[in-house]
Scaffold this motif. Structure first.
Motif, PDB file in Angstrom:
ATOM      1  N   LEU A   1     -11.960  -2.598   3.454  1.00 26.38           N
ATOM      2  CA  LEU A   1     -10.633  -3.387   3.233  1.00 26.38           C
ATOM      3  C   LEU A   1      -9.877  -3.833   4.053  1.00 26.38           C
ATOM      4  N   VAL A   2      -9.936  -3.436   5.252  1.00 21.09           N
ATOM      5  CA  VAL A   2      -9.184  -3.841   6.475  1.00 21.09           C
ATOM      6  C   VAL A   2     -10.165  -5.234   6.731  1.00 21.09           C
ATOM      7  N   ALA A   3     -11.440  -5.408   6.730  1.00 16.18           N
ATOM      8  CA  ALA A   3     -12.071  -6.508   7.001  1.00 16.18           C
ATOM      9  C   ALA A   3     -11.413  -7.572   6.139  1.00 16.18           C
ATOM     10  N   ASN A   4     -11.306  -7.282   5.027  1.00 10.40           N
ATOM     11  CA  ASN A   4     -10.703  -8.175   4.159  1.00 10.40           C
ATOM     12  C   ASN A   4      -9.418  -8.853   4.387  1.00 10.40           C
ATOM     13  N   VAL A   5      -8.636  -8.141   5.069  1.00 15.69           N
ATOM     14  CA  VAL A   5      -7.416  -8.605   5.570  1.00 15.69           C
ATOM     15  C   VAL A   5      -7.652  -9.894   6.544  1.00 15.69           C
ATOM     16  N   TYR A   6      -8.823  -9.475   7.380  1.00 21.40           N
ATOM     17  CA  TYR A   6      -8.932 -10.597   8.456  1.00 21.40           C
ATOM     18  C   TYR A   6      -9.738 -11.842   7.508  1.00 21.40           C
ATOM     19  N   MET A   7     -10.253 -11.848   6.626  1.00 20.24           N
ATOM     20  CA  MET A   7     -10.734 -12.950   5.949  1.00 20.24           C
ATOM     21  C   MET A   7      -9.842 -13.596   4.932  1.00 20.24           C
TER      22      MET A   7
ATOM     23  N   ASP B   1      -5.154   2.843 -23.982  1.00 19.48           N
ATOM     24  CA  ASP B   1      -4.724   4.083 -24.205  1.00 19.48           C
ATOM     25  C   ASP B   1      -3.980   4.582 -23.122  1.00 19.48           C
ATOM     26  N   GLU B   2      -4.372   4.236 -21.855  1.00 19.35           N
ATOM     27  CA  GLU B   2      -3.518   4.968 -20.683  1.00 19.35           C
ATOM     28  C   GLU B   2      -3.295   3.619 -19.625  1.00 19.35           C
ATOM     29  N   THR B   3      -2.422   3.913 -18.590  1.00 19.84           N
ATOM     30  CA  THR B   3      -2.050   2.622 -18.045  1.00 19.84           C
ATOM     31  C   THR B   3      -2.049   3.415 -16.693  1.00 19.84           C
ATOM     32  N   LEU B   4      -2.533   2.856 -15.641  1.00 13.90           N
ATOM     33  CA  LEU B   4      -2.471   3.199 -14.199  1.00 13.90           C
ATOM     34  C   LEU B   4      -1.894   1.955 -13.384  1.00 13.90           C
ATOM     35  N   TYR B   5      -0.674   2.065 -12.758  1.00 10.27           N
ATOM     36  CA  TYR B   5      -0.071   0.973 -12.277  1.00 10.27           C
ATOM     37  C   TYR B   5      -0.510   1.155 -10.764  1.00 10.27           C
ATOM     38  N   ILE B   6      -0.605  -0.140 -10.250  1.00 17.06           N
ATOM     39  CA  ILE B   6      -0.726  -0.565  -8.712  1.00 17.06           C
ATOM     40  C   ILE B   6       0.436  -0.629  -7.715  1.00 17.06           C
ATOM     41  N   ARG B   7       1.344  -0.924  -8.173  1.00 16.68           N
ATOM     42  CA  ARG B   7       2.799  -0.767  -7.656  1.00 16.68           C
ATOM     43  C   ARG B   7       2.946  -1.635  -6.492  1.00 16.68           C
ATOM     44  N   ALA B   8       2.004  -2.934  -6.522  1.00 13.44           N
ATOM     45  CA  ALA B   8       2.061  -3.614  -5.154  1.00 13.44           C
ATOM     46  C   ALA B   8       3.358  -4.837  -5.320  1.00 13.44           C
ATOM     47  N   GLY B   9       4.026  -4.981  -6.190  1.00 12.79           N
ATOM     48  CA  GLY B   9       5.159  -5.824  -6.238  1.00 12.79           C
ATOM     49  C   GLY B   9       4.563  -7.216  -6.446  1.00 12.79           C
ATOM     50  N   PRO B  10       5.539  -7.959  -7.104  1.00 12.54           N
ATOM     51  CA  PRO B  10       4.950  -9.149  -7.676  1.00 12.54           C
ATOM     52  C   PRO B  10       4.315 -10.095  -6.625  1.00 12.54           C
TER      53      PRO B  10
ATOM     54  N   LYS C   1      -2.264  -9.097  -1.720  1.00 17.16           N
ATOM     55  CA  LYS C   1      -2.019  -7.756  -1.710  1.00 17.16           C
ATOM     56  C   LYS C   1      -2.377  -6.953  -2.931  1.00 17.16           C
ATOM     57  N   THR C   2      -2.433  -7.574  -3.997  1.00 13.20           N
ATOM     58  CA  THR C   2      -2.797  -7.019  -5.213  1.00 13.20           C
ATOM     59  C   THR C   2      -4.295  -6.432  -5.145  1.00 13.20           C
ATOM     60  N   PHE C   3      -5.237  -7.152  -4.464  1.00 16.40           N
ATOM     61  CA  PHE C   3      -6.595  -6.685  -4.183  1.00 16.40           C
ATOM     62  C   PHE C   3      -6.636  -5.420  -3.462  1.00 16.40           C
ATOM     63  N   VAL C   4      -6.129  -5.464  -2.429  1.00 15.69           N
ATOM     64  CA  VAL C   4      -6.057  -3.927  -1.451  1.00 15.69           C
ATOM     65  C   VAL C   4      -5.644  -2.868  -2.418  1.00 15.69           C
ATOM     66  N   SER C   5      -4.343  -3.284  -3.028  1.00 24.51           N
ATOM     67  CA  SER C   5      -3.472  -2.230  -3.712  1.00 24.51           C
ATOM     68  C   SER C   5      -4.621  -1.816  -5.116  1.00 24.51           C
ATOM     69  N   GLN C   6      -5.330  -2.596  -5.785  1.00 23.87           N
ATOM     70  CA  GLN C   6      -6.125  -2.204  -6.855  1.00 23.87           C
ATOM     71  C   GLN C   6      -7.308  -1.195  -6.240  1.00 23.87           C
ATOM     72  N   VAL C   7      -7.754  -1.607  -4.996  1.00 23.64           N
ATOM     73  CA  VAL C   7      -8.781  -0.904  -4.614  1.00 23.64           C
ATOM     74  C   VAL C   7      -8.384   0.571  -4.209  1.00 23.64           C
ATOM     75  N   ALA C   8      -7.113   0.561  -3.387  1.00 23.82           N
ATOM     76  CA  ALA C   8      -6.349   1.816  -3.004  1.00 23.82           C
ATOM     77  C   ALA C   8      -6.266   2.495  -4.347  1.00 23.82           C
ATOM     78  N   THR C   9      -5.529   2.042  -5.365  1.00 24.56           N
ATOM     79  CA  THR C   9      -5.283   2.713  -6.692  1.00 24.56           C
ATOM     80  C   THR C   9      -6.464   3.621  -7.432  1.00 24.56           C
TER      81      THR C   9
ATOM     82  N   LEU D   1       0.749  -1.122   0.029  1.00 24.68           N
ATOM     83  CA  LEU D   1       0.116   0.195   0.130  1.00 24.68           C
ATOM     84  C   LEU D   1       0.880   1.363  -0.033  1.00 24.68           C
ATOM     85  N   ARG D   2       1.732   1.391   0.773  1.00 26.58           N
ATOM     86  CA  ARG D   2       2.906   2.337   0.677  1.00 26.58           C
ATOM     87  C   ARG D   2       3.510   2.747  -0.496  1.00 26.58           C
ATOM     88  N   GLN D   3       3.873   1.639  -1.272  1.00 24.58           N
ATOM     89  CA  GLN D   3       4.256   1.776  -2.673  1.00 24.58           C
ATOM     90  C   GLN D   3       3.339   2.165  -3.694  1.00 24.58           C
TER      91      GLN D   3
END
Length: 604
Positions: free
Chosen positions: A570-576, A384-393, A401-409, A262-264
């Motif tokens: 989104l934090v609830a998602n982490v518990y799940m 046409d355009e790209t928005l990177y979520i930058r979560a790392g592989p 981690k890609t789900f929470v980064s997608q939503v944050a982005t 998320l920081r990234q």
């Protein structure tokens, strides 16, 4: 994520660096390289592709006893030989490898080019050796030069540097891990201990703000210009476990990487005071104002992220949003393509159905935007355009981690569009951005409660089925929670809007079917509580992810969520995620590679 290795000793550095790079391959990467200090010269070998390809280009042996190496996962610039690390200055005497993102590299690069420096790559990293070159030219020692440059950098980074006239390796850490391994008359560097575990089992972990100098005799560390002592710890786990950073599975490691991911994602993009975001998109204000509809196309976890984002966009950007399973997508007639933005969400950038949907939309004349994690992927060349979520592989098949980064982005995108369309005031935007900025800390709080989640999983792991419920922003989280559990545990799990419980699924509810409920802000907790009571009256145990004041007394097991507005689900998602992981682990499932599933679905 990218990987760093380093060696300073009295033996041939090359095989130790090559071994370390191989050990770091699990992190995911697209290129690799090494820099060797040979005499007073620095020699660099690097190539796009796998470590095995780099090894094929290396000499059989070397006289170098000092060197650094890197596996790169692209963020700035496509995967090419030139963009691979290490990067050097104009003289070739300074070589640097870097994990993280230097937020102010554009301004630094502009200043350097104005004074005659020539850049070879598209990376943010390359500014570092050129800045060091200038400091050395002014008479600074290598240590002084490196420390002065680190002071000028903004962002997150782990840096390692070698210089031709020095037998030392210079290190700096800020929000990106870096450690030092202590061997017998030799010292190792790694982004994690995997890089050197076969050679050293004593390790020193650097802390944020540390600047360090490595020699064969060990490491000296300074913080804010003052010498500090960092302890030495003994590595207890075996090499195969260390490849996962000490975690039993990549999935668990990636769940715990979410605060850093998320920081990234947020780094350099948010101006909370002004209520603005910088996403480096070329979507004109006139175009965004003219939008009549945004269509989101995605599959699986990315589809759930799209559902979450749709609610944010509709509320904060005042635009109609539809979300489509990519394999079912058709661009309907009767809409003005120019006034429709089609957003493709795909972690890998290679999802076949999503690419097909994007191409269909492009043929109508609609403008397209890719939201992805992978630089240089097919979707980036199609949109046409790209928005990177930058979560790392992500190595585990089940996305975390890609789900929470997608939503944050996408939340940042919603703020950006809302501001451009005058649908969102600066004050309102600042409040939303404050909640998004609070996500890393809130997610860490959930991760710190892992022992409690494991205990709940142990109690309910043998249940017949699991139901996940939520309203509004809690609905896509319920869907995602159920998907995670079924993916890795092979248990029956369903997610649906809480209000639908009484329209059929209630017939399946028994004392053997736990109900996991999202009871947070942004998820209509009071209304969801009615569904919780319906389930409890049929004997079902209820596991609630709740924020303060929302139904604690009706919950059999409770997971606490801090005040975070619309980001609370989104934090609830982490518990799940943690719950799903522990249930699957108790059953002995192949968590990282669940049956019948692939990480990137490249065929329809």
């Amino acid at each position: 994520m990218c990987g760093i290795v380093g060696y300073a000793g009295h033996r041939d550095a090359l095989p130790r660096l090559a071994s370390g790079l191989s050990n770091l391959e699990y992190r995911g990467y697209d290129s690799a390289g090494v820099a060797l200090r040979e005499g007073d010269d620095v020699t660099v070998y690097k190539t796009v592709g796998e470590v095995s390809e780099l090894r094929a280009s290396l000499p059989e042996s070397s006289e170098a006893t000092v060197g650094i190496g890197h596996t790169r996962w692209s963020t700035h610039g496509e995967p090419t030989d030139t963009n691979a690390h290490p990067h050097t200055d104009c003289t070739g005497d300074v070589a640097v490898v870097h994990n993280g993102i230097i937020d102010n590299y554009d301004a630094l690069k502009e200043d350097l080019e104005a004074t005659g420096h020539t850049f070879a790559s598209q990376t943010d990293t390359e500014v570092v050796p050129h800045l060091v070159e200038d400091e050395l030219a002014d008479g600074a020692s290598a240590k002084e030069a490196f420390a002065a440059v680190v002071e000028r950098l903004e962002g997150s980074f782990a840096l390692a540097m070698v210089v031709g006239d020095s037998e030392e390796i210079f290190l700096a850490r800020q929000d990106s891990p870096l450690c030092v391994g202590h061997g017998d008359d030799e010292t190792f560097v790694g982004s994690d201990v995997t890089a050197f575990l076969e050679y050293a089992r004593e390790v020193t972990y650097l802390e944020n703000g540390d600047v360090a100098v490595v020699t064969p005799d060990g490491v000296t560390v300074e913080h804010d210009g003052e010498p500090v002592e960092r302890g030495v710890e003994q590595i207890e786990w075996e090499a195969d476990a260390a490849e996962k950073g000490g975690y039993d599975h990549y999935m668990l490691k990636e769940i715990h990487e979410q605060p850093q991911a998320l920081r990234q994602t947020l780094s350099g993009r948010v101006d909370e005071m002004q209520g603005t975001v910088d996403l480096d998109l070329e979507l004109p204000e006139e175009y965004l104002r003219s939008l009549e509809e945004i269509q989101i196309v995605a599959c699986g976890t990315s589809y759930h992220a799209g559902l979450y984002a749709a609610k944010l966009l509709e509320e904060h950007a005042d635009v109609r949003v539809t979300v489509h399973v990519a394999s079912e997508y058709e661009f309907k007639g009767g809409r003005d393509p120019w006034r429709t933005l089609v957003v493709a969400v795909t972690q890998s950038g290679e999802t076949a159905e999503t690419l097909g949907a994007l191409r269909d939309a492009a043929r109508t004349g609609a403008r397209t935007l890719a939201v992805t994690n992978t630089v240089g992927s097919s979707v980036t060349r199609t949109a046409d355009e790209t928005l990177y979520i930058r979560a790392g592989p992500e190595i585990g098949v089940a996305a975390t981690k890609t789900f929470v980064s997608q939503v944050a982005t996408l939340a940042l995108f919603a703020v950006h569009v809302g501001r451009q369309r005058d649908a969102l005031s600066a004050t309102e935007a600042s409040e939303i951005l404050g909640d998004v900025r609070g996500l890393p800390g809130a997610v860490q709080q959930a991760l710190d409660a892992d022992a409690g989640v494991r205990a709940v999983a142990e109690e309910y792991a043998d249940s017949e089925a699991f139901f996940f419920i939520g309203r509004r922003l809690g609905h896509p989280v319920a869907l995602e929670g159920a998907l995670k559990l079924k993916e890795i545990s092979y248990d029956h799990a369903e997610g649906f809007p809480a209000g639908e419980l009484k329209h059929g699924p209630l017939a399946l509810v028994t004392d053997q079917t736990p109900v996991l409920a999202v009871l947070t802000e942004g998820a209509r907790p009071d209304a969801t509580l009615n569904s919780v009571k319906e389930a409890e009256s049929r004997g079902a145990p209820v596991i609630g992810c709740h924020s303060a004041g929302h139904g604690e007394k009706f919950i059999d097991a409770a997971f606490d969520i801090p005040d975070l507005g619309e980001m609370e689900p989104l934090v609830a998602n982490v518990y799940m995620q943690l719950f799903a992981y522990h249930v699957a682990n108790l059953k002995g499932r192949a968590i990282d590679k669940p049956r019948n599933l692939a990480k990137s679905v490249t065929v329809e």
